[in-house]
Write an enzyme that holds these catalytic residues in place. Sequence first.
Site, PDB file in Angstrom:
ATOM      1  N   LYS A   1       0.853  -1.189   0.000  1.00 33.92           N
ATOM      2  CA  LYS A   1       0.000   0.000   0.000  1.00 33.92           C
ATOM      3  C   LYS A   1       0.891   1.242   0.000  1.00 33.92           C
ATOM      4  O   LYS A   1       1.482   1.611   1.007  1.00 33.92           O
ATOM      5  CB  LYS A   1      -0.907   0.012   1.244  1.00 33.92           C
ATOM      6  CG  LYS A   1      -1.855   1.191   1.269  1.00 33.92           C
ATOM      7  CD  LYS A   1      -1.564   2.031   2.507  1.00 33.92           C
ATOM      8  CE  LYS A   1      -2.280   3.334   2.547  1.00 33.92           C
ATOM      9  NZ  LYS A   1      -1.691   4.372   1.716  1.00 33.92           N
TER      10      LYS A   1
ATOM     11  N   CYS B   1      13.590  10.596   6.708  1.00 36.60           N
ATOM     12  CA  CYS B   1      13.518  10.201   8.120  1.00 36.60           C
ATOM     13  C   CYS B   1      14.853  10.328   8.833  1.00 36.60           C
ATOM     14  O   CYS B   1      14.899  10.594  10.018  1.00 36.60           O
ATOM     15  CB  CYS B   1      12.956   8.790   8.241  1.00 36.60           C
ATOM     16  SG  CYS B   1      13.798   7.614   7.187  1.00 36.60           S
TER      17      CYS B   1
ATOM     18  N   GLU C   1      10.150  16.210  14.949  1.00 34.11           N
ATOM     19  CA  GLU C   1      10.501  15.984  13.547  1.00 34.11           C
ATOM     20  C   GLU C   1       9.749  16.995  12.680  1.00 34.11           C
ATOM     21  O   GLU C   1       8.523  17.059  12.711  1.00 34.11           O
ATOM     22  CB  GLU C   1      10.094  14.560  13.144  1.00 34.11           C
ATOM     23  CG  GLU C   1      10.502  14.222  11.736  1.00 34.11           C
ATOM     24  CD  GLU C   1      10.232  12.757  11.375  1.00 34.11           C
ATOM     25  OE1 GLU C   1       9.099  12.299  11.585  1.00 34.11           O
ATOM     26  OE2 GLU C   1      11.153  12.097  10.876  1.00 34.11           O
TER      27      GLU C   1
HETATM   28  P1  NDP Z   1       1.929   8.477   7.922  1.00 35.13           P
HETATM   29  O1  NDP Z   1       2.732   7.755   8.914  1.00 35.13           O
HETATM   30  O2  NDP Z   1       0.528   8.783   8.266  1.00 35.13           O
HETATM   31  O3  NDP Z   1       1.889   7.649   6.532  1.00 35.13           O
HETATM   32  C1  NDP Z   1       2.768   6.629   6.141  1.00 35.13           C
HETATM   33  C2  NDP Z   1       1.997   5.516   5.418  1.00 35.13           C
HETATM   34  O4  NDP Z   1       1.093   4.892   6.335  1.00 35.13           O
HETATM   35  C3  NDP Z   1       1.125   6.012   4.266  1.00 35.13           C
HETATM   36  O5  NDP Z   1       1.059   5.046   3.243  1.00 35.13           O
HETATM   37  C4  NDP Z   1      -0.207   6.177   4.969  1.00 35.13           C
HETATM   38  O6  NDP Z   1      -1.295   6.244   4.103  1.00 35.13           O
HETATM   39  C5  NDP Z   1      -0.240   4.949   5.840  1.00 35.13           C
HETATM   40  N1  NDP Z   1      -1.195   5.033   6.951  1.00 35.13           N
HETATM   41  C6  NDP Z   1      -1.744   6.125   7.516  1.00 35.13           C
HETATM   42  N2  NDP Z   1      -2.602   5.781   8.512  1.00 35.13           N
HETATM   43  C7  NDP Z   1      -2.581   4.420   8.572  1.00 35.13           C
HETATM   44  C8  NDP Z   1      -3.237   3.452   9.375  1.00 35.13           C
HETATM   45  N3  NDP Z   1      -4.086   3.812  10.336  1.00 35.13           N
HETATM   46  N4  NDP Z   1      -2.979   2.151   9.177  1.00 35.13           N
HETATM   47  C9  NDP Z   1      -2.101   1.775   8.226  1.00 35.13           C
HETATM   48  N5  NDP Z   1      -1.457   2.640   7.408  1.00 35.13           N
HETATM   49  C10 NDP Z   1      -1.685   3.944   7.577  1.00 35.13           C
HETATM   50  O7  NDP Z   1       2.702   9.762   7.517  1.00 35.13           O
HETATM   51  P2  NDP Z   1       2.133  11.082   6.822  1.00 35.13           P
HETATM   52  O8  NDP Z   1       2.085  10.862   5.387  1.00 35.13           O
HETATM   53  O9  NDP Z   1       0.829  11.523   7.440  1.00 35.13           O
HETATM   54  O10 NDP Z   1       3.251  12.131   7.237  1.00 35.13           O
HETATM   55  C11 NDP Z   1       3.202  12.714   8.530  1.00 35.13           C
HETATM   56  C12 NDP Z   1       4.553  12.810   9.136  1.00 35.13           C
HETATM   57  O11 NDP Z   1       5.127  11.504   9.233  1.00 35.13           O
HETATM   58  C13 NDP Z   1       5.569  13.593   8.334  1.00 35.13           C
HETATM   59  O12 NDP Z   1       5.435  14.956   8.541  1.00 35.13           O
HETATM   60  C14 NDP Z   1       6.846  13.025   8.871  1.00 35.13           C
HETATM   61  O13 NDP Z   1       7.156  13.662  10.087  1.00 35.13           O
HETATM   62  C15 NDP Z   1       6.523  11.574   9.129  1.00 35.13           C
HETATM   63  N6  NDP Z   1       6.940  10.664   8.035  1.00 35.13           N
HETATM   64  C16 NDP Z   1       8.010   9.867   8.246  1.00 35.13           C
HETATM   65  C17 NDP Z   1       8.456   9.063   7.232  1.00 35.13           C
HETATM   66  C18 NDP Z   1       9.655   8.196   7.401  1.00 35.13           C
HETATM   67  O14 NDP Z   1      10.340   7.914   6.414  1.00 35.13           O
HETATM   68  N7  NDP Z   1       9.941   7.687   8.594  1.00 35.13           N
HETATM   69  C19 NDP Z   1       7.827   9.020   5.919  1.00 35.13           C
HETATM   70  C20 NDP Z   1       6.666   9.867   5.806  1.00 35.13           C
HETATM   71  C21 NDP Z   1       6.262  10.650   6.840  1.00 35.13           C
HETATM   72  P3  NDP Z   1      -1.825   7.717   3.680  1.00 35.13           P
HETATM   73  O15 NDP Z   1      -0.721   8.325   2.892  1.00 35.13           O
HETATM   74  O16 NDP Z   1      -2.995   7.427   2.879  1.00 35.13           O
HETATM   75  O17 NDP Z   1      -2.123   8.442   4.956  1.00 35.13           O
END
Ligand code: NDP
Length: 489
Positions: free
Chosen positions: A180, A289, A385
């Site tokens: 996903k 990250c 972050e």
């Molecule tokens: P999320 O953690 O919400 O999203 C990461 C993935 O998880 C996406 O595919 C998302 O789908 C999915 N997801 C969201 N909610 C659920 C759930 N309840 N169950 C299973 N999967 C889920 O990150 P965001 O995109 O909202 O970004 C927010 C913050 O997260 C950023 O500002 C940053 O600080 C951090 N981040 C960290 C990353 C890393 O590499 N460690 C990568 C991206 C973000 P969907 O996109 O549809 O919400």
Amino acid sequence: MSSVELTVREYGHFIDGEEVAATGQIDRLGPATGELVARFAAGTATDVEAAVSAARRAFDRGPWPRLSGAERARVLLDCVAALHERAEEIAMIDALEVGKPLRQARGDVAGAIGHFEYAAALAQDIHGETFTDLENGRMGFVFREPAGVAALIIPWNFPAGIFGQKAPYALAAGCTVVAKPSELTSGSAVEIARLITEAGVPAGAFNVVTGYGDPVGQALVESPDVDFVSFTGSTATGQRIAAAAAGSHKRIALELGGKSANIVFADADLDDAVDGSLFSVFYNAGECCVAGTRLLVEEAIADEFLDRLARRAGELTVGDPLADDAQVGALISPDHLEKVMSYVASGKEEGARLLTGGAQVDGGLFVEPTIFDGVTPQMRIFREEIFGPVLSAARFEGVEGAVALANDTPYGLGNTVWTKNVDTALSMAKRLRSGSVWVNTSLDTAPQMPFGGFKASGHGREMGRAGFEAFTELKSCYIAIGKRDPYFG
Ligand code: NDP
């Protein structure tokens, strides 16, 4: 310049070997231009059920888990050849959907190809342990089996790159997969799923359902037919996933957020340290990250170092990701831009000194490379972050001071050290509480090297042999040699 020009792309899900039409759609506006670049399917719990059923059938009764390692390796190497052919197109898709410089997207695709190559080698090197002298004449052997149906939840910052950190290892181990991607950047995952299937991964063994975290990600995590969840994303969502997964007793690996330190000692090669510090925080517009977002600089050189760094930051080219000289691209979405700008405001309010940047650049979701000095460990820009091009600088004295400041964070993903003193380098490498440490280099990754975090940065590792073994289960088998004594005498 690129040889590839793309029109607006429309994608369905990829389930049981074919593309399945969407019931609802998500329009993706490119963050650099605001124009429509792709339409993705907005998946439902029913779509997830269909994909998980296909993956379950393919695991329980299909050929993929039962092939020899060498046969799986050959298919993965065919994926490598196909990825090479389509590399520029996939890079362009990520560049348009993420708003990242095309040059950097090309690097992400090259990285993903490297993971497929390494995973092909690992597929042929699955082995266990044998114990020949157990009590009562028993022999024991310990071996690995594929973990089952794996759900791969992929964020938006490195769509092809993080896909590459998970998918080939799952396939090499003999798992079947439902991936996903983020609803903002789903194009490359569907493209690579097609390519994987054409290369010979059988129908049902590799599926993609696109759409929002809730319901698609949530349904995957809750499904009793999913055995393992590999998630990369925010710490908050990681916590929700851990709670949801507990209800169905599945294993999880979480690669979460970070607030990495980039530590510059006075004896460092300052040219290298300036260059590496810039890259560490402004690469991928800081949406990374492991970005080195806390600069810790030794007091004796702090003024000179920050001066040079701020000057160089001001010279970075911010803008059109498709331009040959692009260095810092757009942020992922208007909401995220707002979040990053709120941290800039918070830095000012809490008394940090803005050295450079701090403003939105006209005409898109771009933010100037921003550096704050005088940041203290209590400030939000030191602790939280930001996930944008914002660097928070603080000063230290000596190794003890550096260790104390660097480890003063809930996170533990990566840290970088710049020094020419071997004792300092090794002592720091041992004492920093993080899954990766870089010395006189920054943000390198290699397929052989495991990646993951301590503390709130997650648990489990991906990549390397450890990341591959996460997609396996261990089994212990005892064998009695010859006739044994009766149990009840
Ligand atoms: P999320 O953690 O919400 O999203 C990461 C993935 O998880 C996406 O595919 C998302 O789908 C999915 N997801 C969201 N909610 C659920 C759930 N309840 N169950 C299973 N999967 C889920 O990150 P965001 O995109 O909202 O970004 C927010 C913050 O997260 C950023 O500002 C940053 O600080 C951090 N981040 C960290 C990353 C890393 O590499 N460690 C990568 C991206 C973000 P969907 O996109 O549809 O919400």
